[in-house]
Scaffold this motif. Structure first.
Motif, PDB file in Angstrom:
ATOM      1  N   LYS A  21      31.263  15.660  50.381  1.00 43.53           N
ATOM      2  CA  LYS A  21      30.908  15.285  49.006  1.00 43.53           C
ATOM      3  C   LYS A  21      31.707  16.091  47.985  1.00 43.53           C
ATOM      4  N   ILE A  22      31.893  17.390  48.306  1.00 41.39           N
ATOM      5  CA  ILE A  22      32.664  18.224  47.364  1.00 41.39           C
ATOM      6  C   ILE A  22      34.080  17.674  47.227  1.00 41.39           C
ATOM      7  N   ASP A  59      37.956  25.927  35.677  1.00 44.14           N
ATOM      8  CA  ASP A  59      36.505  25.971  35.870  1.00 44.14           C
ATOM      9  C   ASP A  59      36.085  24.883  36.850  1.00 44.14           C
ATOM     10  N   LEU A  60      35.522  25.270  38.005  1.00 42.23           N
ATOM     11  CA  LEU A  60      35.069  24.291  38.997  1.00 42.23           C
ATOM     12  C   LEU A  60      33.565  24.440  39.164  1.00 42.23           C
ATOM     13  N   THR A  61      32.857  23.317  39.145  1.00 47.02           N
ATOM     14  CA  THR A  61      31.391  23.347  39.187  1.00 47.02           C
ATOM     15  C   THR A  61      30.879  23.029  40.591  1.00 47.02           C
ATOM     16  N   LEU A  62      29.984  23.869  41.062  1.00 41.80           N
ATOM     17  CA  LEU A  62      29.364  23.634  42.365  1.00 41.80           C
ATOM     18  C   LEU A  62      27.922  23.211  42.126  1.00 41.80           C
ATOM     19  N   LYS A  70      41.401  17.284  45.050  1.00 41.88           N
ATOM     20  CA  LYS A  70      42.105  18.424  45.661  1.00 41.88           C
ATOM     21  C   LYS A  70      41.550  19.796  45.220  1.00 41.88           C
ATOM     22  N   ASP A  71      40.854  19.841  44.065  1.00 42.37           N
ATOM     23  CA  ASP A  71      40.226  21.112  43.678  1.00 42.37           C
ATOM     24  C   ASP A  71      39.087  21.468  44.637  1.00 42.37           C
ATOM     25  N   GLY A  72      38.553  20.467  45.325  1.00 44.52           N
ATOM     26  CA  GLY A  72      37.441  20.698  46.236  1.00 44.52           C
ATOM     27  C   GLY A  72      37.782  21.735  47.285  1.00 44.52           C
ATOM     28  N   MET A  73      38.975  21.639  47.864  1.00 45.60           N
ATOM     29  CA  MET A  73      39.386  22.584  48.909  1.00 45.60           C
ATOM     30  C   MET A  73      39.396  24.017  48.382  1.00 45.60           C
TER      31      MET A  73
END
Lengths: 626, 626
Positions: B399-400, B444-447, B406-409
């Motif tokens: 899902k991420i 900024d990446l949101t989890l 590609k920011d997911g990795m």
């Protein structure tokens, strides 16, 4: 021992030294966690212990030896004190700012750096004339006054280095750090720029402690603060720095001779006199007695403190070959100073001023007398009455009475009672003024010059007042510490094996106690020995880790522990240990019970390692095998 | 020796003592020439020497004995450091100002003084209820918060004392002295309010010097600054004051026990525990082992430093009967502190806090970690692997990847690599938040909470990280010095004949060398003896004036010189001198050559006067006749 540690030798070692300084936290930039603040350093355990030791020896060498009065005055100093001393008006550097970003630079530094870069970059393309001009500016730029600096910046088109923007006109920036004391009075104050003022302000109290007699000296060890525009790397130009200062108060008619100077008339010290500088010559050794006789050094009192300073520096581990005393040029001295010498030490960055020895004359006591109206004077007492020219005032009492009515009597009484020096001041005042206003009991009364005559009379007096002169040796502890570290740093055949050859007096820790292998019986011996050393106040470091003895030696060598005690099998049977000296790595075998006393006497300079060598049998184990 | 020097006895002596303090310049108000500044004092030669001696013995007693790392950090401290430590927000006193003149007062002081005056002036006319109310306010006013203080000032109609004007509402006034560093960056900074922060900031460097091992301690002797609203007389509440502080870093799981504490379990020390205070009882002696067992003192590490502090105070000359350790009330301690005791000394102004011993827990290291993002931790190392609950993060990678492309990795890699404690923080964060933003490589990446699961696993680990706790003994040197002076002050049968019974270790000058009458041969002996004493670093004072010997003794008694050496006729024939002790005025006859060693050993505590008495013959001359 007396190898010439010139700038090149020291520079070559500097990188390895920097690594040790960082790895063993001798000193490091302060507030690194928060990004750091230029010009602020923290002393770690090794640096701090050396600092304490050189201060403690300074006490022995100067304060105890000369019976100086040590005081501890405050860092917080109200503005009027520093106005009187001249610091509010004159303790400044020239500042220029980037006209767009506002970034500030020290004017002399930015000129020097810009021109040096141009020379390095363009070389011969500049042409001989331009290059010569640049070099001349670099040489003298730190003496330029505001107008001259402005002219040069315009002429040579100096810009802000990061942006290339124009610079503001140079303006004086006061180097004192300001603060405000109290919530109510909001007293403007500064952090003291030198410890000296605290001693001048306590002059009268100290004179009283000395039974009213001069000469005597005050001393103070403490922090000074300078809000440097461009702090330099290391401990050489910090914003907060430890100083040790002496103010030696002397009768100006007696400072030419100093009884104890006799001991040192044959002592040879390298001097770089004003004349040698004018002739572009190097410093050369002078017999100190000759230097005073030839008028090179102004008086014996100043010369005596030059001798004591030299001996102090050598005793704490500065290489004597790298010390010189440089005389200030006439235009370099403060206007009130009659002679001034800097003890300079050659370091990796060149010759660095570490101690300033100035004859400050009566400047400071005068300044505070004038500002407060309280006379800071001593009295010269005579055993038999001495004839002295005394100024007497003759007033035209009748005319004064006519003019001022009943106030006339008050004025007459007041003027006739003026102390001698104020009578003299009044006579001088009337040479350029026609009348003088006195405030007497809250009323302004005017005395007309026409109604006064002055007459010199010879009278016999039993004492006369004078303002003492001051000889001031001022030590920069941080700079001296950096010099000791540079001069003491050494590398063995393997350059990774570094050590410091500190004087035992100065060494941060006096001895290490090591075990040849991990062993509980050895640990017991180490504990007992440690306890008996600590009882004598001797700092020691134990290392009973399970690593090779050679590695343990390397660790204690790296922070300059001068003596290593090693516990081995023979210790258990023969109650003896080995004792190793750091520079030679020679070892002797010594009875355990004698160890604490030996270390104590070695560290306080009462005996030398050579004395130990003659008394105890050499021990021949190779370090790596042990 | 163990007489009770209670407040009344000390108060009676205080006037005579004040005269000596002034006449012999032990310490005096600073800047008197300029009218003085409240809360600033200069130490004269006697005070300064005592200060140096108690600091030097503090080094021996604490730094050398516990192998502490002494450092010297800076006084100038940038604002962010003191913001993180809590000082910018909380280091305040409540200030009220005269609404017309602007004069500022400390709110609790003005309330106390006004009410005390009303009680003194109106007495019983006030009525029992009002008087009881006043007394209750006086007791607690120093704990009042801003609102409560405002209420009380209004209710009791407290006005400005000089003018009778209304007062402004109380507002917190920060007690730090502000300054600005640098001309360009204009960094807001303060003068440090305590030396402690410098040690916390250097924690990681010092841990490295200790091979990564805990426990270890840092120590620092230096100045602290407080911009007091109402400085108190003498050295008790100054704006600039010398401190000596230890920060002893311990593993919180190990602080309950302290190996060396065993030595002191039977040592009896007067404690005023929280319980005794609640029961309105006096302090009483406790065996220290029992005090820890009964849970009165939180842990052995803290108890050990209480013992060492007590022994230090007694050794430097504080009367043991006038020492007590008072435990802080729960509402009196900083919120992070788990236990806190003050060493209080009874002086003419009552019981005065002179040393604070606090368990600061992990507060400060945590605060600076949080402010800078740099972890200030130590590691607990295991010899064999230990099972530990470890939190592992399970991410819904699919899902991420879908959401973030590609920011997911990058996000997955980053979160999986978080250190254990940050994983724990994240799991706690998600208990109250639905998403967390990470800044990864500037993005900024949101989890989202829904995409994460946490799982506890048992794993074998070889080490674990922890934030050390800190035990902090903090000494106020000025207050201790004032206590020593009060406790040491004595008057002989003739109350004009005052003397100080200083411990020889602490005495400002170790001995005086006097001549029985003026005589050139005596002067030569004095010179030689002085030289040999100075060579050992012993301070001495000579007096060969032509006054009666009794007068010379009185002069050296007045500044507490413990031993007087007198040169007389017999000296020339028998090479011996008399040696007199200050308190008993007993004298012995001693060979000259043995004098320097005797004085050295007496002043470093290696031998006592009683040892000298048993070894050398008593000398019977009466002082007045000599």
């Amino acid at each position: 021992m007396l190898q010439q540690l010139n700038k090149e030798v020291l520079l070559k070692r500097r990188e390895a030294l920097e690594q040790v300084i960082k790895r063993r936290f001798i000193y490091q930039p302060a507030f690194s966690l928060y990004g750091g603040v230029a010009g602020l350093y923290d002393y770690g355990p090794v640096g701090c212990a050396i600092k304490t030791n050189i201060e403690q020896y300074w006490r022995e060498h100067f304060i105890i030896e000369e019976d100086l009065f040590e005081i501890a005055a405050t860092i917080l100093t109200p503005e009027p004190v520093l106005k009187a001393s001249g610091h509010v008006d004159r303790f400044t550097d020239l500042l220029v700012c980037d006209i767009k970003t506002g970034t500030g630079y020290r004017a002399d530094k930015i000129v020097t750096e810009t021109l040096e870069q141009r020379i390095a970059k363009e070389g011969d393309k500049l042409g001989a004339d331009v290059k010569a001009k640049y070099l001349a500016v670099i040489k003298d730029v730190d003496t330029f006054k505001q107008d001259k600096m402005k002219e040069i910046i315009a002429e040579l088109q100096i810009k802000a280095p990061e942006t290339g923007n124009e610079l503001t006109d140079p303006s004086p920036f006061n180097l004192m750090l300001p603060t405000i004391v109290g919530p109510s009075t909001k007293l403007p104050a500064f952090l003291r720029p030198e410890t000296a003022q605290g001693m001048f302000l306590n002059f009268a109290r100290l004179l009283e402690q000395n039974g009213g007699r001069v000469p005597f000296g005050a001393a103070q060890i403490g922090l000074g603060f300078r809000n440097e525009i461009a702090p330099r790397g290391g401990l050489l130009r910090c914003r907060e720095f430890q100083m040790a200062e002496i103010e030696y108060f002397v009768d100006p008619t007696e400072k030419a001779t100093f009884k104890k100077f006799n001991k040192y008339i044959n002592l040879e010290i390298p001097l770089l006199s004003r004349q040698l500088q004018a002739d572009a010559l190097q410093h050369q050794p002078f017999k100190m007695g000759d230097a005073v006789k030839a008028g090179i050094i102004n008086n014996e009192t100043l010369a005596y403190f030059i001798c004591r300073t030299y001996l102090y520096l050598v005793e704490i581990g500065i290489n004597p070959v790298n010390i010189r005393f440089r005389q200030h040029q006439a235009d370099e001295m403060a206007h009130y100073s009659s002679d001034c010498w800097d003890a300079e030490i050659e370091m990796s960055s060149g010759w660095v001023e570490c101690v300033g020895l100035a004859d400050r004359s009566a400047y400071d006591l005068n300044a505070h007398s004038n500002a407060t109206g309280q006379k800071l004077q001593a009295a010269r007492k005579f055993k038999v009455p001495q004839p002295r020219q005394v100024l007497s005032i003759i007033l035209d009492k009748q005319k004064i009475g006519k003019e001022l009515k009943k106030d006339g009597m008050a004025l007459i009484k007041y003027v006739e009672a003026l102390p001698d020096d104020e009578k003299l001041e009044l006579s001088e005042y009337f040479q350029t003024h026609d009348e003088k206003v006195f405030n007497i009991d809250g009323k302004d009364l005017t005395l007309n010059k026409q109604l006064v005559k002055f007459e010199q009379k010879t009278m016999n007096v039993m004492e006369e007042k004078f303002i003492p002169h001051v000889i001031e040796p001022a030590f920069g502890i941080g700079r001296i510490l950096q010099a000791i570290i540079e001069h003491s740093f050494n590398q063995r055949d393997d350059p990774q094996k570094t050590f410091f050859k500190f004087s035992p007096r100065v060494a941060p820790v006096k001895c290490s106690i090591l075990s040849v292998v991990q062993n509980e019986e050895f640990d017991l011996v180490i504990q007992e020995l440690t306890a008996s050393l600590k009882k004598l106040g001797i700092s020691c470091k134990t290392d009973n880790a399970g690593v090779a003895l050679g590695k343990k030696y390397a660790r204690t060598d790296e922070i300059g522990i001068p003596f290593a005690i090693t516990v081995d099998k023979e210790t258990l049977t023969a109650q003896s240990v080995t004792l190793r000296e750091i520079e030679t790595t020679k070892q002797v075998r010594v009875p355990i019970v004698e160890v604490p006393r030996i270390i104590l006497e070695l560290s306080s300079g009462l005996i030398l390692w050579t004395d130990v060598l003659t008394k105890y049998p050499l021990f021949a184990a190779k370090e790596e095998d042990a």
